[in-house]
Design a protein around this motif. Sequence first.
Motif, PDB file in Angstrom:
ATOM      1  N   THR B  68     -27.411  89.095   2.107  1.00 21.67           N
ATOM      2  CA  THR B  68     -28.045  90.356   2.365  1.00 21.67           C
ATOM      3  C   THR B  68     -28.410  90.221   3.844  1.00 21.67           C
ATOM      4  O   THR B  68     -28.456  91.255   4.607  1.00 21.67           O
ATOM      5  N   VAL B  69     -29.263  89.095   4.060  1.00 24.33           N
ATOM      6  CA  VAL B  69     -29.893  88.923   5.341  1.00 24.33           C
ATOM      7  C   VAL B  69     -28.920  88.980   6.499  1.00 24.33           C
ATOM      8  O   VAL B  69     -28.927  89.663   7.604  1.00 24.33           O
ATOM      9  N   ILE B  70     -27.978  88.180   6.071  1.00 22.55           N
ATOM     10  CA  ILE B  70     -26.764  87.949   7.340  1.00 22.55           C
ATOM     11  C   ILE B  70     -26.025  89.390   7.406  1.00 22.55           C
ATOM     12  O   ILE B  70     -25.752  89.860   8.584  1.00 22.55           O
ATOM     13  N   TYR B  71     -25.895  89.896   6.436  1.00 18.70           N
ATOM     14  CA  TYR B  71     -25.019  91.429   6.292  1.00 18.70           C
ATOM     15  C   TYR B  71     -26.115  92.294   7.175  1.00 18.70           C
ATOM     16  O   TYR B  71     -25.549  93.013   8.045  1.00 18.70           O
ATOM     17  N   THR B  72     -27.356  92.509   6.756  1.00 17.66           N
ATOM     18  CA  THR B  72     -28.111  93.346   7.368  1.00 17.66           C
ATOM     19  C   THR B  72     -28.300  93.144   9.024  1.00 17.66           C
ATOM     20  O   THR B  72     -28.283  93.736   9.589  1.00 17.66           O
ATOM     21  N   VAL B  73     -28.324  91.884   9.319  1.00 15.51           N
ATOM     22  CA  VAL B  73     -28.585  91.413  10.773  1.00 15.51           C
ATOM     23  C   VAL B  73     -27.269  91.855  11.241  1.00 15.51           C
ATOM     24  O   VAL B  73     -27.330  92.499  12.468  1.00 15.51           O
ATOM     25  N   LEU B  74     -26.187  91.522  10.769  1.00 15.28           N
ATOM     26  CA  LEU B  74     -24.995  91.817  11.588  1.00 15.28           C
ATOM     27  C   LEU B  74     -24.646  93.292  11.707  1.00 15.28           C
ATOM     28  O   LEU B  74     -24.413  93.950  12.738  1.00 15.28           O
ATOM     29  N   VAL B  75     -24.882  94.023  10.517  1.00 15.45           N
ATOM     30  CA  VAL B  75     -24.701  95.274  10.753  1.00 15.45           C
ATOM     31  C   VAL B  75     -25.631  96.021  11.569  1.00 15.45           C
ATOM     32  O   VAL B  75     -25.324  96.797  12.626  1.00 15.45           O
ATOM     33  N   THR B  76     -26.802  95.527  11.691  1.00 16.97           N
ATOM     34  CA  THR B  76     -27.809  96.335  12.576  1.00 16.97           C
ATOM     35  C   THR B  76     -27.579  95.940  14.091  1.00 16.97           C
ATOM     36  O   THR B  76     -27.435  96.893  14.833  1.00 16.97           O
ATOM     37  N   PHE B  77     -26.947  94.751  14.215  1.00 18.83           N
ATOM     38  CA  PHE B  77     -26.592  94.216  15.489  1.00 18.83           C
ATOM     39  C   PHE B  77     -25.544  95.121  16.044  1.00 18.83           C
ATOM     40  O   PHE B  77     -25.512  95.767  17.039  1.00 18.83           O
ATOM     41  N   PHE B  78     -24.361  94.932  15.116  1.00 15.79           N
ATOM     42  CA  PHE B  78     -23.139  95.461  15.893  1.00 15.79           C
ATOM     43  C   PHE B  78     -22.917  97.186  15.900  1.00 15.79           C
ATOM     44  O   PHE B  78     -22.609  97.666  16.608  1.00 15.79           O
ATOM     45  N   GLN B  79     -23.613  97.670  14.859  1.00 13.75           N
ATOM     46  CA  GLN B  79     -23.601  98.874  14.840  1.00 13.75           C
ATOM     47  C   GLN B  79     -24.451  99.659  15.856  1.00 13.75           C
ATOM     48  O   GLN B  79     -24.202 100.470  16.642  1.00 13.75           O
ATOM     49  N   ASN B  80     -25.548  99.063  16.320  1.00 11.34           N
ATOM     50  CA  ASN B  80     -26.264  99.500  17.480  1.00 11.34           C
ATOM     51  C   ASN B  80     -25.739  98.836  18.829  1.00 11.34           C
ATOM     52  O   ASN B  80     -26.068  99.928  19.637  1.00 11.34           O
ATOM     53  N   ALA B  81     -25.370  97.765  19.011  1.00  9.36           N
ATOM     54  CA  ALA B  81     -24.888  97.447  20.275  1.00  9.36           C
ATOM     55  C   ALA B  81     -23.829  98.238  20.528  1.00  9.36           C
ATOM     56  O   ALA B  81     -23.556  98.846  21.754  1.00  9.36           O
ATOM     57  N   LEU B  82     -22.509  98.312  19.577  1.00 11.88           N
ATOM     58  CA  LEU B  82     -21.377  99.099  19.988  1.00 11.88           C
ATOM     59  C   LEU B  82     -21.724 100.730  19.985  1.00 11.88           C
ATOM     60  O   LEU B  82     -21.248 101.481  21.017  1.00 11.88           O
ATOM     61  N   GLY B  83     -22.889 100.996  19.191  1.00 14.86           N
ATOM     62  CA  GLY B  83     -23.377 102.527  19.299  1.00 14.86           C
ATOM     63  C   GLY B  83     -23.810 102.876  20.611  1.00 14.86           C
ATOM     64  O   GLY B  83     -23.725 103.646  21.379  1.00 14.86           O
ATOM     65  N   LEU B  84     -24.585 101.774  21.311  1.00 14.03           N
ATOM     66  CA  LEU B  84     -25.014 101.987  22.668  1.00 14.03           C
ATOM     67  C   LEU B  84     -24.129 101.969  23.625  1.00 14.03           C
ATOM     68  O   LEU B  84     -24.105 102.994  24.637  1.00 14.03           O
ATOM     69  N   GLY B  85     -23.271 101.030  23.652  1.00  9.35           N
ATOM     70  CA  GLY B  85     -22.324 101.136  24.604  1.00  9.35           C
ATOM     71  C   GLY B  85     -21.404 102.448  24.382  1.00  9.35           C
ATOM     72  O   GLY B  85     -21.161 103.051  25.492  1.00  9.35           O
ATOM     73  N   LEU B  86     -21.093 102.726  23.367  1.00  8.81           N
ATOM     74  CA  LEU B  86     -20.149 103.991  23.181  1.00  8.81           C
ATOM     75  C   LEU B  86     -21.047 105.155  23.786  1.00  8.81           C
ATOM     76  O   LEU B  86     -20.365 106.064  24.365  1.00  8.81           O
ATOM     77  N   ALA B  87     -22.245 105.192  23.455  1.00 13.32           N
ATOM     78  CA  ALA B  87     -23.271 106.136  23.843  1.00 13.32           C
ATOM     79  C   ALA B  87     -23.193 106.497  25.230  1.00 13.32           C
ATOM     80  O   ALA B  87     -23.292 107.565  25.930  1.00 13.32           O
ATOM     81  N   VAL B  88     -23.317 105.394  26.026  1.00 10.36           N
ATOM     82  CA  VAL B  88     -23.559 105.280  27.508  1.00 10.36           C
ATOM     83  C   VAL B  88     -21.914 105.763  27.987  1.00 10.36           C
ATOM     84  O   VAL B  88     -22.066 106.396  28.996  1.00 10.36           O
ATOM     85  N   TRP B  89     -21.028 105.420  27.542  1.00 10.30           N
ATOM     86  CA  TRP B  89     -19.806 105.856  27.849  1.00 10.30           C
ATOM     87  C   TRP B  89     -19.531 107.264  27.815  1.00 10.30           C
ATOM     88  O   TRP B  89     -19.265 108.092  28.711  1.00 10.30           O
ATOM     89  N   LEU B  90     -19.928 107.697  26.593  1.00 10.42           N
ATOM     90  CA  LEU B  90     -19.942 109.167  26.430  1.00 10.42           C
ATOM     91  C   LEU B  90     -20.684 109.819  27.221  1.00 10.42           C
ATOM     92  O   LEU B  90     -20.430 111.149  27.887  1.00 10.42           O
ATOM     93  N   GLY B  91     -21.872 109.549  27.411  1.00 10.05           N
ATOM     94  CA  GLY B  91     -22.919 109.984  28.282  1.00 10.05           C
ATOM     95  C   GLY B  91     -22.442 110.333  29.755  1.00 10.05           C
ATOM     96  O   GLY B  91     -22.721 111.373  30.247  1.00 10.05           O
ATOM     97  N   ASN B  92     -21.449 109.537  30.203  1.00  9.72           N
ATOM     98  CA  ASN B  92     -20.883 109.827  31.426  1.00  9.72           C
ATOM     99  C   ASN B  92     -19.719 110.658  31.450  1.00  9.72           C
ATOM    100  O   ASN B  92     -18.807 110.526  32.490  1.00  9.72           O
ATOM    101  N   MET B  93     -19.242 110.995  30.197  1.00  9.41           N
ATOM    102  CA  MET B  93     -17.919 111.910  30.148  1.00  9.41           C
ATOM    103  C   MET B  93     -18.470 113.184  29.714  1.00  9.41           C
ATOM    104  O   MET B  93     -17.960 113.493  28.515  1.00  9.41           O
ATOM    105  N   PRO B  94     -18.907 114.210  30.437  1.00  8.31           N
ATOM    106  CA  PRO B  94     -19.424 115.460  29.722  1.00  8.31           C
ATOM    107  C   PRO B  94     -18.197 116.117  29.162  1.00  8.31           C
ATOM    108  O   PRO B  94     -18.677 116.948  28.508  1.00  8.31           O
ATOM    109  N   GLU B  95     -17.160 115.836  29.737  1.00  8.25           N
ATOM    110  CA  GLU B  95     -16.008 116.880  29.045  1.00  8.25           C
ATOM    111  C   GLU B  95     -15.757 116.444  27.376  1.00  8.25           C
ATOM    112  O   GLU B  95     -15.587 117.419  26.735  1.00  8.25           O
TER     113      GLU B  95
END
Lengths: 287, 290, 408
Positions: B68-95
């Motif tokens: 459970t600890v491993i799962y929570t850490v991995l999900v929290t890390f990847f979901q937010n790291a990828l989410g952050l990357g995608l957000a910055v990418w989308l942030g620069n693509m107003p269209e």
Amino acid sequence: MIVSLSRQAPVRRAKRRGRQWVSIIALLILSLVYLAPLLFAVIVSFKSQLEVSVSPLALPERLQIENYTSVFAKMNYWRSLLNTLGITFAVAVCVTLIAPLAAYPLARISNRSTRLIYQIFAAGLVIPFFAAMVPLYGLMKTLGLVNTYPGVILIYVALNLPLAVFFYTSFIQTVPRELEEAAALDGCSPLATFWFILLPLLRPVTGTLVMFVAMSVWNDFLLPLVFLFRAEARTIMVSVYSFVGEYGFDPTSLFPAVILASLPMLVLFAFLSRQIVAGITAGAVKG
Amino acid sequence: MTWKPSTIAFFVLPALAVYGLFVIYPTFSGLLLSLTDSKGVGQGQFIGLANYARMLEDSQVRTALLNTVIYTVLVTFFQNALGLGLAVWLGNMPELRNSLRVVFLLPSMLSMLVVGFIWSYLFSPLGGPINEMLQALGLGSLKRVWLGDPGIALFSIVGVHVWMYLGHSTAIFLAGYLGLPSELRDSAAIDGATGWVRFWRVEWPLLAPATTVAVTLTLLGSSKTFELPFVLTRGGPGDATMLSSLTVFQNAFAGERFGYATAIALVTLVGVVIISNVVSSALRRREQLI
Amino acid sequence: MKKALIGIGFSVAALTLALSNAQDQTTLKILGFKVGAELAALPALNERFTKETGIKVEYEAISDAGGFAEVIRTRFAGGDVPDVFMNHGRDEAKTFAPAGYMADLSAEPWVKTLTASAASVAKIGGKTYLLPAEFVSLGLYYNTALLEKAGIKSLPQTYSQFLSALNTSKTKGINPFLVPGKDGWAFVTSLIMATELWRTNPDLTEDMLAGKVKFDSTGWRTVFTNLANLGKRGLIDTTLNLGIDGSQAMNEFKAGRLAFLVHGSWEVTGLKKNFPNLKFGFMGFPSGPANTKPVGIVLPGVAWAVSAKSKNAVAARKYVAFWAQEKNLNDWLVSANAFSPLKGGVVPLPSEMKPFSDAAADDRAINFPLADWPAGFQDAYAKATIEAMQGKDIRTILRGLDQSFSKK
């Protein structure tokens, strides 16, 4: 120096535009891949059993509409839909009425008791529901609420309160106090201030919360299964799980059921996506 | 404004009453079961802390808590790291920003059990679409038994979880990103070379409030995951994907050890509350530094 | 005088009962885990019951995956009991009967008509609580066309013949066998490989419960070693098998890509209906040494019980008795391809099942041992089979099993 710079500028701009196009195409491909699992489910829902077994990747030779028609009848679709809509609506109204009321003092006053109450609500975000299920059933029985709509609605309200209180509290914390203080100077009671000043400000959060509540109620099946089991009161997800059998599931009947059941949510989502985004992101920006 | 205790009570009571009656009270009387040998049917005998003692020597529970600890850490890390990357990418693509944000939120609209069923079909090593696609793309060497290989299974489920909720983290970070002063973003976009450095030095700290929200919600959401492993692996192979929620469920219903199950649930609950409190207060403190 | 009064009293009571029965029709509430296509003959039988008795029937279906276990426990704990409910063999009854939830059916006339094994399934602590409505079977499916293609002329009768059939198929490029490990089919496969142990000692289950036979013994060591060797010899891909469940493996068989698979007889009807081009058969498992014949497993599937607190106890018992009548029960048995729990009950089975029914007629079928093993032991056993497939030390696994067997 100056000349060369100005000569480079259009080149750089063109490069930038080129990169922009690459970026757009990459993003579009990415989102297609992202949605591929759902597309697969849709394709499978139109295949015959034989095609699912023999040619997993191929498109169906003929759209098996009867997958849908037979599922539609077995689910008692319209009735389940109506039941679920009614419950969802009632829960949403109750939650958006009593949760901001509680969140208001929790956001504005910080002392031992308000912090404790906030923590108690926050704990609800992690309580595993079925630890409470057997005693809850006893309680509902005593109150005569088993197999009634109000019973299920009350439980859903209670289960959604933690998230709602969490939401409203963090949102109210970002609202400047000045307005309320001005109102107080004018002799407004806290309730009047809440009703006339704060509540209108909360409208965007409320929109979002409604969407969240709707999602959690719509997608749930254990609770209505246990507490609302009259055949005619079935909710839509309970109907869906009746297609998962004792020995696994048949995608040609489960997937059409899943799609039929999720469709109303997706339509709602298409109309309310702005509210959802606003809600998910509540508190992400400092007010 | 002056708040009298009676006023506070008036505001808080309706919510507290409903919540107390239908959640807190049954949870506590449920937790009393953890001191009994209840089977979920009939009356249980009071056995003190025996269930808790038993947990110490139950290797499945240890594995489940660790997973459970491993799962929570991995999900929290990847979901937010990828989410952050995608957000910055989308942030620069107003269209594309608004429409794609909706696309990425789509899977989170579905029920987790439904998502589990869909992926159990996709993951199948016998003609499942994922392996077939890899084969078709000439990537046959990447074909895996996604849910049967003990070294991969947990990560496969993490992947499904991240897929489902990536849109949430993206939306949160995107809102934070768009809330930044626009001069900052423009200059960051132009400065290709120094962009990354700039991002970490300037923008990332300013995204602190978004990070707090995103991380806290992911942490709470992923720590009680039940439906995905329930549908995809039932905790197997062996105990490779056994999560705390799942062992609670299995003990309660398949093993008919209701009292023991509630004891495990309580221990997990306490752990999650402590960890999420520590994490979110650390993140809050970081916000104050801006 | 007194007697006469009592007599009048009785007849008045009987009359009012009859009248009230006529006025407000009784509705029986029935809870079961069979849904969709698995319902088979059940709806038709319920209709017939209503036509014969005038008692209405409301069947509520909650599948296992859909929460049957949770629902039935919360309802009984809360007192919202169905009048009649389905059991998985005697699984539920083992805790529900001692908790006082189930009506004692020992005095019902049909009890005497049960076969010995059905009677033993039906009893908890010496009293009869269940009507076992069927014995379904676990056996070995084989794809006739693929065996022909591999040049296998006769069905394997012994374990070594089975292994060589697997080898031959494999060299001909045919996927020989699957042992799906994701949802418990691996342990079913291991149990059927262990039928040899029951063939040599019919009292094995009792001996194990009494602690006389341990898992850490020659017999079980052979079974688990055989299971592990399937992977070690490359006859099955262990990792792949741990990633699939019974229905996915069945899907391979349906698609005609698999030579052998251990599965249940309930699949036969669907196979024949949806895959008319598939030529297949269903037999016992060749688990023994030279000069032995395949052995199958039979297990109680659906078993009916009456709630102790049913308000319609008379009607509920009538319903169960209705199921115990051969003409009604056989409709169900035919639709489920199951064996009868009634003495001398004969059910016409499809020709694909002939090798299996021959084995059963020849007394080469054992009772599913799990029904009698301690509650909750199933998980430990299922995990042990997975560990064996993964190549862990067999003796360590078996010692662990002995420990949890005695603890439960």
